[in-house]
Design a protein around this motif. Structure first.
Motif, PDB file in Angstrom:
ATOM      1  N   ALA A   7      17.924  -7.834  -6.113  1.00  0.00           N
ATOM      2  CA  ALA A   7      19.194  -7.266  -5.553  1.00  0.00           C
ATOM      3  C   ALA A   7      20.081  -6.939  -6.689  1.00  0.00           C
ATOM      4  N   VAL A   8      19.978  -7.416  -7.885  1.00  0.00           N
ATOM      5  CA  VAL A   8      20.828  -7.130  -9.225  1.00  0.00           C
ATOM      6  C   VAL A   8      20.461  -5.706  -9.656  1.00  0.00           C
ATOM      7  N   ALA A   9      19.211  -5.525  -9.650  1.00  0.00           N
ATOM      8  CA  ALA A   9      18.579  -4.353 -10.159  1.00  0.00           C
ATOM      9  C   ALA A   9      18.928  -3.319  -8.861  1.00  0.00           C
ATOM     10  N   ALA A  10      18.733  -3.573  -7.915  1.00  0.00           N
ATOM     11  CA  ALA A  10      19.208  -2.867  -6.602  1.00  0.00           C
ATOM     12  C   ALA A  10      20.710  -2.392  -6.803  1.00  0.00           C
ATOM     13  N   LEU A  11      21.403  -3.210  -6.845  1.00  0.00           N
ATOM     14  CA  LEU A  11      22.701  -3.046  -7.145  1.00  0.00           C
ATOM     15  C   LEU A  11      23.104  -2.010  -8.023  1.00  0.00           C
ATOM     16  N   GLU A  12      22.314  -2.102  -9.331  1.00  0.00           N
ATOM     17  CA  GLU A  12      22.761  -1.020 -10.663  1.00  0.00           C
ATOM     18  C   GLU A  12      22.033   0.228  -9.972  1.00  0.00           C
ATOM     19  N   THR A  13      21.160   0.538  -9.506  1.00  0.00           N
ATOM     20  CA  THR A  13      20.658   1.402  -8.929  1.00  0.00           C
ATOM     21  C   THR A  13      21.629   2.172  -7.949  1.00  0.00           C
ATOM     22  N   VAL A  14      22.064   1.520  -6.991  1.00  0.00           N
ATOM     23  CA  VAL A  14      23.004   1.920  -6.001  1.00  0.00           C
ATOM     24  C   VAL A  14      24.616   2.472  -6.854  1.00  0.00           C
ATOM     25  N   ARG A  15      24.774   1.570  -7.830  1.00  0.00           N
ATOM     26  CA  ARG A  15      25.977   2.196  -8.508  1.00  0.00           C
ATOM     27  C   ARG A  15      25.585   3.461  -9.109  1.00  0.00           C
ATOM     28  N   ALA A  16      24.510   3.522  -9.886  1.00  0.00           N
ATOM     29  CA  ALA A  16      24.354   4.820 -10.517  1.00  0.00           C
ATOM     30  C   ALA A  16      24.337   5.892  -9.852  1.00  0.00           C
ATOM     31  N   LYS A  17      23.538   5.843  -8.365  1.00  0.00           N
ATOM     32  CA  LYS A  17      23.453   6.885  -7.555  1.00  0.00           C
ATOM     33  C   LYS A  17      24.999   7.238  -7.122  1.00  0.00           C
ATOM     34  N   ILE A  18      25.783   6.346  -6.846  1.00  0.00           N
ATOM     35  CA  ILE A  18      27.072   6.664  -6.293  1.00  0.00           C
ATOM     36  C   ILE A  18      27.885   7.298  -7.405  1.00  0.00           C
ATOM     37  N   ALA A  19      27.778   6.949  -8.686  1.00  0.00           N
ATOM     38  CA  ALA A  19      28.239   7.803  -9.782  1.00  0.00           C
ATOM     39  C   ALA A  19      27.690   9.188 -10.048  1.00  0.00           C
ATOM     40  N   PRO A  45      33.785   8.782 -10.307  1.00  0.00           N
ATOM     41  CA  PRO A  45      33.096   7.605  -9.810  1.00  0.00           C
ATOM     42  C   PRO A  45      33.938   6.496  -9.310  1.00  0.00           C
ATOM     43  N   ALA A  46      34.868   6.148 -10.190  1.00  0.00           N
ATOM     44  CA  ALA A  46      35.827   5.151  -9.732  1.00  0.00           C
ATOM     45  C   ALA A  46      36.592   5.484  -8.535  1.00  0.00           C
ATOM     46  N   ALA A  47      36.653   6.657  -7.947  1.00  0.00           N
ATOM     47  CA  ALA A  47      37.276   6.851  -6.528  1.00  0.00           C
ATOM     48  C   ALA A  47      36.681   6.528  -5.509  1.00  0.00           C
ATOM     49  N   VAL A  48      35.264   5.834  -5.729  1.00  0.00           N
ATOM     50  CA  VAL A  48      34.431   5.369  -4.730  1.00  0.00           C
ATOM     51  C   VAL A  48      34.268   3.925  -4.833  1.00  0.00           C
ATOM     52  N   THR A  49      34.934   2.840  -3.845  1.00  0.00           N
ATOM     53  CA  THR A  49      34.416   1.700  -3.708  1.00  0.00           C
ATOM     54  C   THR A  49      32.975   1.325  -3.089  1.00  0.00           C
ATOM     55  N   LEU A  50      32.358   0.690  -3.843  1.00  0.00           N
ATOM     56  CA  LEU A  50      31.183   0.134  -3.114  1.00  0.00           C
ATOM     57  C   LEU A  50      31.405  -1.182  -2.470  1.00  0.00           C
TER      58      LEU A  50
END
Ligand code: PLP
Length: 223
Positions: A7-19, A29-34
């Motif tokens: 889950a932690v690795a997946a979280l980093e992936t999702v954050r990177a894809k959002i950015a 990127p900071a304009a998007v809240t996960l």
């Protein structure tokens, strides 16, 4: 199912894809809240994600959230909790006490119940109006043609500040037209927030202006 380390690795992936999707769309990127959707997952699956720095979470049931979040909040006081599932007016008091945002305001009775509870509890939540962009009979949300008038009514008749609109496109549709439509409606209603995009389509939502994406299984694994 993804393990806890997963889950932690997946979280980093999702954050990177959002950015990446935000930069591609010339957005910050900071304009998007996960909003990490932790429904059905136990506290021990959620804790590593909190330890990794994630603070905004989504739950779809008041009762379930009440069972696990007070203890997690004691450990992580700056948690921000979004209710993303339908709300019954008899649960409004509990919902206002527990959550920081309600994304599913979709009828006058709920708007009034939430307004009354916020006044009573002296607490201000971020409120989103859910719009049933696909006009699906089984799905919650105001009809698109009523959305702008409903937001105005919440403001003018009930005194509620509405932060934005939220939608869940029909599973069988391409999501992009729904996201673009929600953005148009938000512009007409004069609200800035757009909660749209889930595990399968959050990058698309970011490219179309999402300010909140609600991502569950891509972080926590299958339910
Ligand atoms: C469960 C849920 C999500 C997350 O769905 P995933 O496909 O697991 O990312 C997002 N929004 C709402 C309203 C949900 O109920």
């Amino acid at each position: 199912m993804t393990g806890h380390g997963g889950a932690v690795a997946a979280l980093e992936t999702v954050r990177a894809k959002i950015a990446a999707a935000a930069r591609e769309a010339k957005r910050e990127p900071a304009a998007v809240t996960l909003v990490a959707v932790s429904k059905t997952f136990e506290a021990e699956a959620i804790r590593p994600v909190l330890q990794a720095g994630q603070r905004v979470f989504g739950e779809n049931r008041v009762q379930e959230a009440k069972g696990k979040w007070p203890a997690l909040r004691a450990e992580f006081p700056d948690v921000v909790l979004h209710l993303i599932g339908p709300l019954q007016s008899n649960k409004a008091a509990e919902a206002v006490a527990l959550f920081d945002a309600i994304e599913t305001i979709d009828r006058p009775k709920i708007a009034q119940a939430v307004a009354a509870e916020m006044a009573k509890q002296g607490k201000k939540l971020a409120l989103y109006v859910q719009v049933n962009t696909g006009e699906e009979p089984q799905k919650a949300g105001v009809a698109p043609k009523e959305a702008v008038a409903f937001v105005r009514w919440c403001r003018d008749a009930v005194g509620l500040e509405i932060a934005g609109l939220m939608c869940i496109p029909p599973a069988e549709d391409m999501p992009a037209p729904h996201f673009a439509f929600l953005r148009t409606l938000a512009g007409e209603a004069g609200v800035a927030g757009l909660s749209m995009g889930m595990s399968a389509d959050y990058e698309c939502a970011v490219s179309l202006g999402a300010t909140c994406v609600r991502v569950g299984s891509a972080i926590f694994g299958g339910r």
